[in-house]
Design an enzyme around this catalytic site. Structure first.
Site, PDB file in Angstrom:
ATOM      1  CB  SER A   1      -0.949   0.008   1.204  1.00  0.00           C
ATOM      2  OG  SER A   1      -2.026  -0.870   0.982  1.00  0.00           O
TER       3      SER A   1
ATOM      4  CE  LYS B   1      -4.624   1.800  -0.394  1.00  0.00           C
ATOM      5  NZ  LYS B   1      -4.042   0.461  -0.300  1.00  0.00           N
TER       6      LYS B   1
ATOM      7  CB  SER C   1      -4.303   1.115   4.007  1.00  0.00           C
ATOM      8  OG  SER C   1      -3.421   0.898   2.939  1.00  0.00           O
TER       9      SER C   1
END
Length: 387
Positions: free
Chosen positions: A97, A100, A155
């Site tokens: 993640s 991101k 997340s």
């Protein structure tokens, strides 16, 4: 008359050969094995950071770089972009993640935070099993700012799906993310799933993730979200519930002590990527950004503790190390893909020897000088009598 001219030409040639030999000899003596040829530039595509292993250039009194278990890591000055130390900085690994960060850099400028959007069920389709979720509900209306809280704090892959739909779709968003990465000089990143979910061929690197984290800190909106410890998220029934940032260095959750001066950025985990973290901290007017990818230590919180050690070292080493590269190094480089990177790696491995005179250069100069002397003697004294 002819002999005199030839003699003078031979003498001139001998002088030139001797001068060339003398010029080469000192270079060979100072560039040979075991002698440090002096500092080299490292802010090119053929940089030191492309070489495997740990790289640091300490000055007198510099602290020893920490011994970390992570497969790849990097710490840099977020203001100047100077890389203070790194290990396998361009090693391509699954980012989880932390990707991101690139998603936000790509999508956030096009979506004003006050926009309200009613979620269509199709926008939540195809979320990977086991994904982290913030709880986005179909047919519920959310502000874009709510969805960004879900991305940065929880997340939430469901929030990423909706924001990507608002930004042109899943595949188009992935393509734009790669374009954004190249524009920032991040050439190791390949995007297959914009939320960071494991997908074949999806990779990034400690270098690229540090580039994304640094760029994010320059965007006030990004910086505000990534530093937020908690927020309220709209519930399905019309109320709301609290969400807490999963970055334990920021919140101090689960027995991890919060890091003094931490200002974000993003953590991640998948079974394939392991734990990953991009973190930034500010102390005494200095801001550092660090990336740690996939620690192999048995500790469940190793990614936080190794990042803590790296940031501590970076602040202590301030002014005591020479940079080993720059986060801006590839921003102005010509476009290229894996083939260009391979050329860069090859160049970085050759640069220890390409600027040194090789043995055949010196030997050739010596032989040429000897030949000139022989020609001169023959012209001056005639053929040498045979026994």
């Amino acid at each position: 008359m002819t002999i005199g001219f030839a003699s003078r030409a031979a003498v001139s040639g001998c002088v030139l050969c001797a001068a060339g030999l003398l010029a080469l000899a000192p270079a060979a003596a100072t560039s040979g094995p075991g002698v440090d040829p002096g500092p080299r530039t490292t802010d090119t595509p053929a940089s030191l950071l492309y070489r495997p292993g740990t790289h640091v250039r300490p000055r007198a009194g510099a602290p020893e770089v920490p011994d970390l278990s992570a497969r790849s890591w990097l710490v840099a000055d977020a203001d100047t972009g100077a890389v203070l130390a790194a290990h396998d900085a361009h090693r391509r690994l699954p980012p989880a993640s932390t990707l991101k960060t690139l998603f936000a850099l790509t999508v956030m400028p096009a979506l004003p935070s006050g926009i309200r959007h009613r979620v269509d069920p199709e926008e939540l389709a195809d979320i990977g099993p086991g994904s982290s979720l913030v709880g986005v509900a179909e047919y519920r209306t959310y502000r874009v700012s709510d969805l960004w809280n879900g991305v940065f704090l929880n997340s939430g892959n469901d929030a990423v799906r909706v924001l990507a739909a608002l930004s042109g779709g899943w595949r188009a968003t992935a393509e734009r993310m790669e374009e954004k990465a190249r524009a920032l000089g991040a050439r190791d990143t390949q995007v297959r799933s914009p939320d960071g979910y494991d997908a074949p061929g999806q990779v990034s690197s400690a270098f690229d993730l540090a580039v994304f984290g640094r760029a994010g800190l320059r965007n006030p909106e990004f910086a505000e979200y990534c530093a937020r410890a908690e927020a309220s998220f709209p519930a399905r029934d019309g109320g709301s519930y609290p969400i807490v940032n999963t970055n334990r260095l920021l919140t101090g959750a689960d027995g991890v002590a919060p890091y003094r001066g931490l200002i974000g950025v993003k953590n991640g985990y998948t079974s394939h990527a392991g734990n990953t973290l991009v973190a930034a901290a500010r102390r005494d007017g200095r801001t550092l950004v660090a990336t740690v990818m996939n620690p192999r230590s048995d500790g469940g919180h190793a990614v936080y503790e190794e990042t803590r050690a790296l940031l501590d070292w970076g602040f202590e080493a301030a002014g005591r190390v020479n940079p080993v590269g720059s986060l801006d190094a590839l921003r102005s480089a010509p476009p290229g893909g894996p083939e260009a990177d391979a050329v860069a790696v090859s160049a970085s491995r050759r640069d220890d020897t390409d600027d040194r005179p090789v043995w055949w250069t010196i030997t050739g100069a010596g032989l040429l000088g000897g030949a000139c002397v022989a020609v001169y003697l023959r012209l001056r004294w005639g053929p040498v009598p045979k026994d």
